[in-house]
Design a protein around this motif. Structure first.
Motif, PDB file in Angstrom:
ATOM      1  N   THR A 188    -105.619  15.548 -52.997  1.00 36.42           N
ATOM      2  CA  THR A 188    -104.400  14.749 -52.860  1.00 36.42           C
ATOM      3  C   THR A 188    -103.962  14.728 -51.412  1.00 36.42           C
ATOM      4  O   THR A 188    -103.691  15.774 -50.823  1.00 36.42           O
ATOM      5  CB  THR A 188    -103.270  15.328 -53.721  1.00 36.42           C
ATOM      6  OG1 THR A 188    -103.682  15.384 -55.085  1.00 36.42           O
ATOM      7  CG2 THR A 188    -102.021  14.464 -53.615  1.00 36.42           C
ATOM      8  N   GLN A 189    -103.921  13.562 -50.841  1.00 33.33           N
ATOM      9  CA  GLN A 189    -103.359  13.393 -49.506  1.00 33.33           C
ATOM     10  C   GLN A 189    -101.929  12.936 -49.708  1.00 33.33           C
ATOM     11  O   GLN A 189    -101.670  11.876 -50.287  1.00 33.33           O
ATOM     12  CB  GLN A 189    -104.175  12.405 -48.688  1.00 33.33           C
ATOM     13  CG  GLN A 189    -105.550  12.975 -48.357  1.00 33.33           C
ATOM     14  CD  GLN A 189    -106.365  12.075 -47.449  1.00 33.33           C
ATOM     15  OE1 GLN A 189    -107.418  11.568 -47.839  1.00 33.33           O
ATOM     16  NE2 GLN A 189    -105.894  11.870 -46.241  1.00 33.33           N
ATOM     17  N   LEU A 190    -101.016  13.750 -49.258  1.00 38.54           N
ATOM     18  CA  LEU A 190     -99.627  13.616 -49.654  1.00 38.54           C
ATOM     19  C   LEU A 190     -98.911  12.437 -49.007  1.00 38.54           C
ATOM     20  O   LEU A 190     -97.867  12.022 -49.493  1.00 38.54           O
ATOM     21  CB  LEU A 190     -98.898  14.918 -49.341  1.00 38.54           C
ATOM     22  CG  LEU A 190     -99.444  16.090 -50.174  1.00 38.54           C
ATOM     23  CD1 LEU A 190     -99.113  17.419 -49.522  1.00 38.54           C
ATOM     24  CD2 LEU A 190     -98.869  16.039 -51.582  1.00 38.54           C
ATOM     25  N   ASP A 191     -99.436  11.910 -47.929  1.00 38.62           N
ATOM     26  CA  ASP A 191     -98.806  10.796 -47.225  1.00 38.62           C
ATOM     27  C   ASP A 191     -99.799   9.653 -47.066  1.00 38.62           C
ATOM     28  O   ASP A 191    -100.909   9.876 -46.599  1.00 38.62           O
ATOM     29  CB  ASP A 191     -98.309  11.232 -45.842  1.00 38.62           C
ATOM     30  CG  ASP A 191     -97.422  12.457 -45.922  1.00 38.62           C
ATOM     31  OD1 ASP A 191     -97.858  13.535 -45.475  1.00 38.62           O
ATOM     32  OD2 ASP A 191     -96.302  12.322 -46.450  1.00 38.62           O
ATOM     33  N   SER A 192     -99.403   8.457 -47.424  1.00 37.60           N
ATOM     34  CA  SER A 192    -100.298   7.318 -47.218  1.00 37.60           C
ATOM     35  C   SER A 192    -100.234   6.844 -45.760  1.00 37.60           C
ATOM     36  O   SER A 192    -101.214   6.310 -45.239  1.00 37.60           O
ATOM     37  CB  SER A 192     -99.931   6.173 -48.153  1.00 37.60           C
ATOM     38  OG  SER A 192     -98.596   5.769 -47.947  1.00 37.60           O
ATOM     39  N   HIS A 193     -99.067   7.038 -45.117  1.00 34.71           N
ATOM     40  CA  HIS A 193     -98.898   6.671 -43.715  1.00 34.71           C
ATOM     41  C   HIS A 193     -98.137   7.778 -43.002  1.00 34.71           C
ATOM     42  O   HIS A 193     -97.199   8.343 -43.563  1.00 34.71           O
ATOM     43  CB  HIS A 193     -98.106   5.362 -43.568  1.00 34.71           C
ATOM     44  CG  HIS A 193     -98.787   4.167 -44.151  1.00 34.71           C
ATOM     45  ND1 HIS A 193     -98.673   3.828 -45.480  1.00 34.71           N
ATOM     46  CD2 HIS A 193     -99.611   3.249 -43.592  1.00 34.71           C
ATOM     47  CE1 HIS A 193     -99.389   2.739 -45.705  1.00 34.71           C
ATOM     48  NE2 HIS A 193     -99.965   2.371 -44.588  1.00 34.71           N
ATOM     49  N   VAL A 194     -98.549   8.062 -41.773  1.00 34.54           N
ATOM     50  CA  VAL A 194     -97.814   8.973 -40.907  1.00 34.54           C
ATOM     51  C   VAL A 194     -97.652   8.280 -39.560  1.00 34.54           C
ATOM     52  O   VAL A 194     -98.636   7.797 -38.989  1.00 34.54           O
ATOM     53  CB  VAL A 194     -98.552  10.310 -40.729  1.00 34.54           C
ATOM     54  CG1 VAL A 194     -97.911  11.144 -39.622  1.00 34.54           C
ATOM     55  CG2 VAL A 194     -98.557  11.099 -42.046  1.00 34.54           C
TER      56      VAL A 194
END
Lengths: 116, 116
Positions: free
Chosen positions: B5-11
């Motif tokens: 799980t990558q918790l952020d789609s955009h940083v």
């Protein structure tokens, strides 16, 4: 050393047509992977070969997708018949052996498929 | 079964400020973990990998990641962002698929945006 080669780079077809993609891995690499990357998503593993045997094809839609790796080197991925939802980038990757957990995968440039 | 799980789609960060891209994983076995980067119109490239030798892993271009088993995390960091870091980043978990082979699973990706 030469990288992973893929062809064609782009393909546009009508739905219900068939299409084939070709991959030539890095020389000496035993493991070959095919991924489907839909726009905005991470690559999804379709099939993993070790030499010319299949290690995993649990996510390959076998009613329409097929793949083979002749003589444990080059590989082809075929879609027949294609659906609109097959529009994606198809990535090929290879790694040295595939049995070591920390195997680095080397990726080709991908084939961008558009199904109309 | 394994998942990532990558918790952020955009940083979004400003140039010169720290970067944190978050990744959590789930695996039945002691997995190997990777970060790959995909620049626009370029192929996927390995940033770094966890091999169980050291929990703090250093990669290319000043990136590093820390494996925390108790938190099942493998977050990617960089002290100071550069414009050239703007890209899509993928966290990958690779666990045993049986028979001595390892099956990789990609996260959905985090898009890093760097503002001047």
């Amino acid at each position: 050393e030469a990288g992973v080669a893929q062809s064609p780079r782009y393909k546009i077809i009508e739905k219900r047509q068939s299409v084939a993609f070709w991959c030539n891995p890095i020389s000496g690499h035993a493991t070959l992977y095919w991924y489907q990357q839909i726009l905005g998503q991470g690559p999804k593993l379709l099939i993993q070969f070790q030499n010319n045997g299949v290690v995993d094809d649990s996510q390959l839609p076998k009613d329409r997708f097929s793949a083979e790796r002749l003589k444990g080197v080059d590989s082809t991925l075929k879609i027949q018949p294609a659906k609109l939802e097959d529009s994606a980038v198809y990535l090929c990757a290879s790694s040295f052996s595939g049995t070591g957990g920390a195997e680095t995968q080397y990726f080709g440039p991908g084939t961008r498929l558009l199904v109309l | 079964a394994q998942s990532v799980t990558q918790l952020d789609s955009h940083v979004s960060v400003s140039e010169g400020t720290p970067v944190l891209l978050r990744c959590n994983y789930s695996s039945s076995y002691s997995p190997s973990l990777f970060w790959y980067v995909q620049h626009p119109n370029k192929g996927l490239q390995l940033l770094l990998k966890y091999t169980s030798a050291a929990t703090l892993v250093k990669g290319i271009n000043g990136f590093e990641a820390e494996f925390k088993k108790s938190e099942t995390s493998f977050h990617l960091t960089k002290p100071s962002a550069h414009m050239s870091d703007a890209a899509e980043y993928f966290c990958v978990v690779s666990g045993s698929g049986g028979g001595g082979s390892y099956i990789p699973t990609f996260g959905r990706g985090t898009s890093l945006i760097v503002h001047p």
